[in-house]
Design a protein around this motif. Structure first.
Motif, short mmCIF file in Angstrom:
data_model
loop_
_atom_site.label_atom_id
_atom_site.label_comp_id
_atom_site.label_asym_id
_atom_site.label_seq_id
_atom_site.Cartn_x
_atom_site.Cartn_y
_atom_site.Cartn_z
N ARG A 89 66.24 24.51 29.66
CA ARG A 89 65.95 25.73 29.98
C ARG A 89 65.64 26.61 29.54
N ALA A 90 66.03 26.88 27.95
CA ALA A 90 65.07 27.77 27.01
C ALA A 90 64.18 27.78 26.62
N PHE A 91 63.33 26.33 26.39
CA PHE A 91 61.76 25.95 26.94
C PHE A 91 61.82 26.31 28.11
N LEU A 92 61.96 25.87 28.31
CA LEU A 92 61.16 25.89 30.39
C LEU A 92 60.54 27.07 30.30
N GLU A 93 61.12 28.41 30.68
CA GLU A 93 61.20 29.54 29.95
C GLU A 93 60.13 30.31 29.58
N SER A 94 60.22 29.77 28.26
CA SER A 94 59.41 29.80 27.30
C SER A 94 58.40 29.95 27.47
N GLN A 96 56.71 29.08 29.99
CA GLN A 96 56.10 30.04 31.05
C GLN A 96 56.16 30.96 30.96
N ASN A 97 56.52 31.77 29.85
CA ASN A 97 56.86 33.18 29.76
C ASN A 97 55.37 32.91 28.32
N TRP A 98 54.70 32.34 27.98
CA TRP A 98 54.09 32.54 26.62
C TRP A 98 52.99 32.28 26.74
N ALA A 317 57.85 31.94 17.49
CA ALA A 317 57.67 32.32 16.77
C ALA A 317 56.05 32.24 16.05
N TYR A 318 54.78 31.13 17.20
CA TYR A 318 53.67 31.11 16.67
C TYR A 318 53.12 31.32 17.97
N TRP A 319 53.71 31.91 19.41
CA TRP A 319 52.65 31.67 20.70
C TRP A 319 52.77 33.37 21.59
N ALA A 320 54.54 33.99 20.37
CA ALA A 320 54.55 35.45 21.62
C ALA A 320 53.79 36.35 20.97
N ASP A 321 53.22 36.05 20.56
CA ASP A 321 52.35 38.03 20.17
C ASP A 321 51.13 37.39 20.33
N GLY A 322 50.19 37.01 21.50
CA GLY A 322 49.17 36.72 22.12
C GLY A 322 48.11 35.67 21.20
N SER A 323 47.62 36.06 20.92
CA SER A 323 46.61 35.87 20.13
C SER A 323 46.52 35.41 18.20
N ALA A 324 47.36 35.91 17.42
CA ALA A 324 47.44 35.58 16.20
C ALA A 324 47.16 34.20 15.84
#
Length: 423
Positions: A89-94, A96-98, A317-324
């Motif tokens: 569930r945590a993976f699927l939500e992440s 989808q969101n990120w 760690a690497y994709w939640a903040d967008g394009s860094a």
């Protein structure tokens, strides 16, 4: 670097002759961290291979390792088939969101089994089920896996020969620039589709890599990919993008097809999706293609929950903040390209071409055996690189995306020296 001959006796006497990478790197590796590996005698190697692209975030990434250890120490579910678990569930939500939602990608997510070829097999199977046709079109120098369906859409003659039976229902077409720009894109392909006498069965789908990794780092132009997507739509064929090695940020964007501005019908993802080198694969497809019956395609190891845990940690760690991450990879890619330009200028008579995107690069030589000599010399100098291409004529660079500028520069200097010393 002086390397003593390691004890390889048990590998040579007990393990099958099919082993390959260990022949080019005759060492017994013991530890690995970040962009470096260490053999049992303490020798250090800079890794420009990254588990064939399955370690985009380096060896034993500390953020991912911490998440995995915490999960295991609390007795989190390890094996779960396709059962619902907190880790899944945590993976699927992440995801989808990120990944999916910010890119406006509508995909359903399927866990087909732990490896890339599992993802490809399920993609081919789904395309045939949806369209009611058997034929699949692939491209020259493609590589899609070692199981029979994947081999049928793979170009390499040596790998295809290992099947031992005829590989059917696949038709190869010329990849981008196969004719050195002398033939109009898709001229042959579209002519066959429209000619009732061509003998080409109407394909269910077309499968393509945006960058052919094993095929020699052959980079498809964005306009070629857009024209392919348009052709598939006009001719009622599904477009499958195999993003197993080039996805998860390898070319810059999370998916390698983003630059072209296309939305494939089906996408296969594996290798670095777990982030930690743990087996995990995804088959993504548009919702209207989700025609599976429950259990119609399954497998015992679809639910590798430790891989879900590290995958979620990697996304956060690497994709939640967008394009860094994308910007960093492009910067490292420019650094690599400048070094390859310098090597080319120094060895102008010998280098045929260099090519790549993001942090995947290849250097081809007129002498087809030169790449192998360079890889061997690089190993002696403490650098792990591999070759690719139908005749192993291309030196392939695949460092982790988290490599530091200094480490990247160090490896590129070793590569330049290996080229120089194998002239």
């Amino acid at each position: 670097m002086t390397i003593t001959q390691p004890d390889l006796s048990v590998f040579e006497t007990l393990e099958s002759e099919v082993r390959s990478y260990c022949r080019g790197w005759p060492a017994v590796f013991d530890r690995a961290h970040g962009s470096r590996m260490y053999d049992e005698d303490g020798h250090e190697y800079l890794d420009f291979f990254a588990g064939a692209g399955s370690l985009n975030y380096g060896h034993n990434n500390p953020v991912l390792k911490r998440a995995l250890i915490d999960y295991l120490e609390r007795d989190g579910v390890t094996h779960g088939l396709d059962m619902s678990t907190t880790a899944k569930r945590a993976f699927l939500e992440s995801f989808q969101n990120w990944i999916l939602r910010p890119r406006d990608l509508p995909y359903k997510v399927m866990f087909p089994g732990p490896t890339g070829t599992n993802a490809v097999e399920s993609a081919l199977k789904l395309a045939r089920k949806v369209k009611g046709r058997e034929a699949i079109v692939s491209f020259t120098n493609a590589f899609h896996g070692m199981s029979l369906g994947s081999l049928a859409v793979t170009g390499n003659a040596f790998k295809r020969a290992g099947a031992g039976i005829p590989l059917v229902h696949g038709t190869p077409m010329p990849f981008d620039n196969y004719f050195d720009g002398k033939v109009e894109d898709f001229l042959w392909f579209e002519r066959l589709l429209e000619d009732q006498g061509s003998g080409l069965n109407k394909p269910a789908a077309v499968i393509v890599e945006t960058v052919q990794g094993e095929g020699g780092i052959n980079v498809a132009r964005p306009e070629w990919l857009r024209a392919l997507a348009d052709l598939c739509e006009r001719q009622d064929m599904l477009l499958i993008v195999d993003d197993i090695q080039m996805g998860c940020g390898r070319t810059g964007a999370f998916f390698s097809f983003e630059e072209a501005g296309i939305t494939p019908d089906i996408v296969t993802v594996s290798k670095s999706i777990s982030g930690y080198g743990l087996p995990m694969a995804l088959t993504l497809f548009k919702p209207e293609l989700d025609v599976w019956e429950p259990g119609e395609h399954n497998g015992t190891f679809r639910g590798n929950n430790p891989a879900f845990v590290t995958a979620t940690a990697a996304l956060e760690a690497y994709w939640a903040d967008g394009s860094a991450m994308e910007k960093q990879t492009r910067a490292r890619g420019e650094q690599a390209e400048q070094a390859l330009i310098a090597i080319t200028e120094e060895n102008l008579a010998d280098v045929k071409e260099y090519r790549g995107r993001g942090l995947v690069w290849g250097m081809e030589f007129h002498d087809k055996e030169r790449a192998g000599r360079i890889a061997r010399r690089a190993f002696e100098l403490g650098l792990l690189i591999e070759t690719s291409g139908p005749e192993s004529e291309v030196v392939k660079l695949l460092p982790s995306l988290t490599i530091t500028p200094d480490e990247l520069d160090e490896g590129l200097r070793i590569l330049a020296r290996a080229v120089r010393e194998t002239a």
